[in-house]
Design an enzyme around this catalytic site. Sequence first.
Site, PDB file in Angstrom:
ATOM      1  N   GLU A  23      -3.085   1.466  -7.469  1.00  0.00           N
ATOM      2  CA  GLU A  23      -3.430   2.597  -6.619  1.00  0.00           C
ATOM      3  C   GLU A  23      -2.523   3.777  -6.931  1.00  0.00           C
ATOM      4  O   GLU A  23      -1.406   3.858  -6.402  1.00  0.00           O
ATOM      5  CB  GLU A  23      -3.257   2.228  -5.142  1.00  0.00           C
TER       6      GLU A  23
ATOM      7  N   SER B 175      -9.605   6.563  -3.921  1.00  0.00           N
ATOM      8  CA  SER B 175     -10.761   7.452  -3.759  1.00  0.00           C
ATOM      9  C   SER B 175     -11.934   7.018  -4.627  1.00  0.00           C
ATOM     10  O   SER B 175     -12.570   7.823  -5.307  1.00  0.00           O
ATOM     11  CB  SER B 175     -10.366   8.907  -4.065  1.00  0.00           C
TER      12      SER B 175
ATOM     13  N   GLY C  39     -11.556   2.110   0.004  1.00  0.00           N
ATOM     14  CA  GLY C  39     -11.018   2.531   1.290  1.00  0.00           C
ATOM     15  C   GLY C  39     -12.053   3.221   2.146  1.00  0.00           C
ATOM     16  O   GLY C  39     -12.953   2.600   2.696  1.00  0.00           O
TER      17      GLY C  39
ATOM     18  N   HIS D 222       0.844  -1.198   0.000  1.00  0.00           N
ATOM     19  CA  HIS D 222       0.000   0.000   0.000  1.00  0.00           C
ATOM     20  C   HIS D 222       0.879   1.248   0.000  1.00  0.00           C
ATOM     21  O   HIS D 222       1.950   1.274   0.604  1.00  0.00           O
ATOM     22  CB  HIS D 222      -0.918  -0.010   1.216  1.00  0.00           C
TER      23      HIS D 222
END
Length: 503
Positions: free
Chosen positions: A89, A137, A158, A14
Site C-alpha cells: 500500500e 485507491s 478500501g 495499515h
Amino acid sequence: MLVSAGCSYVLLGHSERRTLFGETDEDINAKLLKSLEQPGLKVILCVGETLQEYQSGMLESVVNTQITKGLKGVDASMLLNDRIIIAYEPCWAIGTGLVATPAQAQHAHVAIRSSLADMYGADTGVSESVRIQYGGSVTPDSAEELISERDVDGALVGGASLNADSFTRIFDGATTANSKKKGTGCSGRIYQPLEITATLALATTNALGESPVWSVNDQCLYWVSATEGEVWRWNLIDQPHRRLLNTAVGCVGLLRSSTPGSVIIAAESAILTTSMINPGGNPNSPMPDFATGPSVLCNRPDQMSTTRPNDGRVDRFGNFVVGMYNQYHRAGATTGENNAGLFRLNSSTLQWEEILDYRFRVSNCICFSPDCKTMYFGDTPTRAVYAFDYSPDGPLTNRRLVWTMPSDMPGGPDGAQIDSNGNLWIAVTGANRVVQLDPSNGQIEMIVHLDANPTSLTFGGPELDELFITTRAPNGGGLYRVKMPYGVKGLPEPEFRLGTPYV
C-alpha cells in the site's frame, strides 16, 4: 476475541495506523505473532512507502525494513500455508485517488519478493508462493491492469468496496486478469479476438428492439419493440411491416402452424398467438399496421404487477421458456428485489413450470446448446452468465459460471444465441458490441462492433450465416446486420409445437 466474533482475517500495518497512531514495525510484529497463535486467523501485513520516500528512491529499503522487522520470528511455514498475506500500500495512494501504475506496482511487488527471498532463502519457495496484493485507491478502471501484472496477486480494496457496482466490477476485473495470466503461453502473448463491424440494415427506430428469430420456413426475420408493443417481420427484400398489440411484449417465438407467419408472443397481458400475414397465407400480403386481434393462448406466468415477461426462447423440444423482469428494479416499489422467475410453457399441456430455484431481477441470455442439453442464462445486473443442465421434464441443474464481464467493459449481458459450433454470442448492452465466447472457458473469440446499443441477436439469411442485431433508443433502435466469417453460422430456430408432445 476476534476469532470468537467470527473474524478470519486481521489487517496489520495499515498506513493510517502507522502515521496516525504511531505504530512501529516492532508493534506490528508483536501483534502479528499474537495473531498467529489463534488457529484459523490469517494476517494481512501492509507495507508501503510515503510519497517523499518514493521520490527519494527509497522504496526498496523501506519495504525491506518493514518486511524484515514485521516478520521477525515468523516461521516460513506460516507464509507457505497462506497464514500471512502481504499487501503493498503506497501511502501516497491511500484515499488520495492516486493509483500506482501497473509498472510501479510490479516493481514494488518484485522488491517485496526479493526481501522475502533474502530473509527465508530463495530455495524455500516463500518468495514465489506468498500472496502479495496491491492496495491504494483501487478502482474498476485500474483493477484489471494492475492484477494482470505477474507479481500482483490481487487487490486490497478500501472505499470502492462500499459501492456494490464498483466492487463487482473490481471483482470481475480480477477474475479476467487471472484468467489472462493462466491463458498466457510461453511467449507471454495474450490471445486477441477477431473484430468485425455490423452496419445498419433498417432504420426502424424501435424504442426497445428485442428477441430476433429467423424462420427457415418463411425466410423472414421476426422481432419485437418491447415497450411499444410491436411485432416486426422482414423478408430481407421488401420493406418490413409490423403489428401493434396494445400491450408491452417481452419476446417472440416461432409457432408451428399451417399458416405462414405464425408466432407466439410473451406479452405483459398474456401469452398471445398471431399471424403476421393476411388470412389465406399469402406471404406478400402483410397484416395492416394496427392491432387486428391476436389470440390469447394462455395466461402469462407469475401474475404480479411488478413483473412482466422479458427474454425467452423456444427450446429444441418445442416448449416456450420465458424469463420475467422486475419492472422497478432500478427505482420504485421493488427496487433491487430479486422477484422475477424463470418459467417453461409445456407445448402439449399449456401448463407453466418454474424451472429455476432462485429469483432474479432481469432475465436475459436464454439460449440452448445444439443438443439442447445445456441452457444459458444471465441476470443482467449481476454482469454474469451461467450454464445449466437442461431437460424438458424438470428444473435446471448443475449451475456453473461461463463468463463474468471485465471490469473495464460497461453495461451488461442482454440477449444471446448459440451458433452451430456451440459458441455463445452475447449482446452487451451499454458497450456497443456483441461478443462470441467459448463457453468452456469464457474466452472471447470474436467481437462485433456497432454504433448503437445492442439488445439481442440471432443468425439468419438463406444460409444462416448472417448475424442480425436488435438495438434500443436513445442511441439506436435500428436493426443491424453483418456477414459471418467462413465456417460461422447459426442453427434453425425451433417452433412452438402447440398440442404436440415432444419426442
